[in-house]
Motif scaffolding. Sequence first.
Motif, mmCIF file in Angstrom:
data_model
loop_
_atom_site.group_PDB
_atom_site.id
_atom_site.type_symbol
_atom_site.label_atom_id
_atom_site.label_comp_id
_atom_site.label_asym_id
_atom_site.label_seq_id
_atom_site.Cartn_x
_atom_site.Cartn_y
_atom_site.Cartn_z
ATOM 1 N N THR A 1 0.906 -1.189 0.106
ATOM 2 C CA THR A 1 0.139 0.010 -0.092
ATOM 3 C C THR A 1 0.848 1.255 -0.113
ATOM 4 O OG1 THR A 1 0.044 0.098 2.391
ATOM 5 C CG2 THR A 1 -1.928 -1.284 1.228
ATOM 6 N N ARG B 1 1.876 2.502 2.676
ATOM 7 C CA ARG B 1 1.348 3.460 3.945
ATOM 8 C C ARG B 1 1.907 2.825 5.013
ATOM 9 N NH1 ARG B 1 -5.191 2.988 2.412
ATOM 10 N NH2 ARG B 1 -5.213 4.095 0.493
ATOM 11 N N ARG C 1 -12.035 1.936 1.372
ATOM 12 C CA ARG C 1 -10.792 2.896 1.441
ATOM 13 C C ARG C 1 -9.248 2.558 0.910
ATOM 14 N NH1 ARG C 1 -15.157 4.611 3.351
ATOM 15 N NH2 ARG C 1 -15.146 6.338 4.898
ATOM 16 N N GLY C 2 -9.447 1.218 0.441
ATOM 17 C CA GLY C 2 -8.187 0.674 0.084
ATOM 18 C C GLY C 2 -7.333 0.297 1.309
ATOM 19 N N ILE C 3 -7.930 -0.100 2.297
ATOM 20 C CA ILE C 3 -7.133 -0.698 3.278
ATOM 21 C C ILE C 3 -7.229 -1.987 3.578
ATOM 22 C CG2 ILE C 3 -7.129 -0.584 5.900
ATOM 23 C CD1 ILE C 3 -8.361 2.264 5.825
ATOM 24 N N ASP D 1 -10.966 7.850 9.594
ATOM 25 C CA ASP D 1 -11.379 8.984 8.713
ATOM 26 C C ASP D 1 -10.936 10.272 9.387
ATOM 27 O OD1 ASP D 1 -12.152 7.273 6.738
ATOM 28 O OD2 ASP D 1 -14.270 7.509 7.055
ATOM 29 N N ASP E 1 -6.044 7.370 3.967
ATOM 30 C CA ASP E 1 -4.901 7.052 3.100
ATOM 31 C C ASP E 1 -3.744 6.833 3.782
ATOM 32 O OD1 ASP E 1 -4.496 9.758 4.037
ATOM 33 O OD2 ASP E 1 -4.343 10.649 2.100
ATOM 34 N N GLN E 2 -3.434 6.835 5.108
ATOM 35 C CA GLN E 2 -2.353 6.564 5.961
ATOM 36 C C GLN E 2 -2.144 5.362 6.399
ATOM 37 O OE1 GLN E 2 0.128 9.174 5.744
ATOM 38 N NE2 GLN E 2 -1.355 9.894 4.334
#
Length: 450
Positions: A148, A150, A259-261, A219, A225-226
Motif C-alpha cells: 500500500t 502506507r 478505503r483501500g485498506i 477517517d 490514506d495513511q
Amino acid sequence: MTTSLVGGPALAQTRRIVTEIPGPRSVELAQRRAAALPAGLNSAAGVFIAAAGGGVVVDVDGNSFIDLGSGIAVTTVGNSAPSVVGRAAEQLARYTHTCYLNIPYEPYIEVAERLNALTPGDHEKRTALFSTGAEAVENAVKYARIATGRDAVVVFDHAFHGRSLLTMTMTAKNQPYKHGFGPFAPEVYRAPMAYPFRWPSGPQNCAAEAFSQFQTLIDAQLGADQVACVVVEPIQGEGGFIVPAEGFLRSVADFCRDRGILLVADEVQTGIARTGAWFASEHEGLVPDLITTAKGLGGGLPLAAVTGRADIMDRAHSGGIGGTYAGNPVACAAALGVFDEIERNDLIGRARDIGELITRELRGIAARTDIVGEIRGRGAMIAVELVKPGSREPHKDAVAALARHCHDNGVLVLTAGTFGNVLRFLPPLSISDELLTEAFDVIRDGFASL
C-alpha cells in the motif's frame, strides 16, 4: 476405558491422580528449573509432562489429566497424532533443514498449496511460511505496508497478536505481555472492539456504535490514506474468546475495501478447524486480504503462515521476507499430517459437536450459580466469563480458584481475558465425549465449592 495411539504404546484415556499435585518428581524438576531458567519462565500447571495423546496428558509422576487446553490450541488434532508423527518422522529421516531460501524443498510448496486452496476466497493466492504466530503477524504487516505504501496499522481493544516488538505493541493487554518492555513500535493505533457483554449502552447497540468509533478513528484522526491495514482476530483469543457483535466485522471489511485498506485476519488461534470451520472468518462471511495461521497448523511443531492475495504477496522484493527456520521441512511434513487428520476424521464436524457439548454443560452450571456472566465462542473454542454476583464486575479470584480446583483434580484448563476473569476451553478434537463429560463433572464441583 479407551486407549489412544500416540506414535507408540497405547495411552489410557482416563483421569487418574496418584500423588499430590504437583508430585515429587515434578517438584524435583521445578527445583532444577528454578536453578537453570529465568524466574519468569514458570508454569501455572505445576506439573511436568511425560506423555500425551487423545484427550489426556500424563505427568512424570504418573498422574493423568484431561486436557482442555491443547497446548493453547496447538495440538488441535491431538498430541502426537498418527499422521503428524508418521509424516514428520519420515521427513526427519530424509533431511532436517536447508533453509528454504538457500535450497528449497517440496513440502513447503505442498503446505502453501493447501492453504491457498483452503483459505476464504477464490482469488489467486500466495503463502509464505514462518515459525511462530507473532512472526506471521509481523510479516503480514510488512506485506501490507509494501503493497500500500502506507505506514499505519489499526488494531483493537482486547487484542493479542504476539510478543515481538511490533506484535507486543499491537497487543492490548499490559500485564504480563507489555509491562516494562517499552518503548513500543510507532504507527500502531487502537480502535474499540465490539464486545457485546461489556458494551456500555448494551449489546443491541454494540455493532453500530463500535463501527462508528472505528470509522471516526480512521477517517478523522488518522486519515484513511495513511492506513496500511486493519488487523483483527475473528474471535479474540487471549482477550477472552470475544465474538464480535454480529455485523461488526462485515462493516469493518466493507469499510476497508472502500478505503483501500487491507484487512488482515489473525487466525493464529482460531484457524485450522478449531471453530467448526477451517477458518473463523468463514462464520462471518469474510474474505480477508491476508490471513495469518500458526498454532494448530504444525500439530505441535513450530510453523506459521501468511496467506493472501497474489497481487499483495508478490510485491515484496526478493530476500525481503524469510528467515533461517521459516517453513522448516519437518514442520511442513507435520502440517500435511494435520490436514490428513482433519479430513480423514471429519474434525471440523467434531469441533462443532464438542462446542455443543461444552456449551450445554456450561449452561447447566450457569443455571445453578450467579457468577456466570456470559458463555461464548464457536466450535471447540468456548469460554465462560465470571462476574461478581449481581454485577458485571470481573471475578478474577473465582477463575483462579476454579483453575486450581481443576488442576488438583486432574483437569487442565486455561484462563484468559483482559481482566483475568475468563475460563477458556480448547480441547483437542481427538478427545472423547466421555472424557469431556467427566471433566465437566470436576468443573461443576469446582463451581459448587465457590
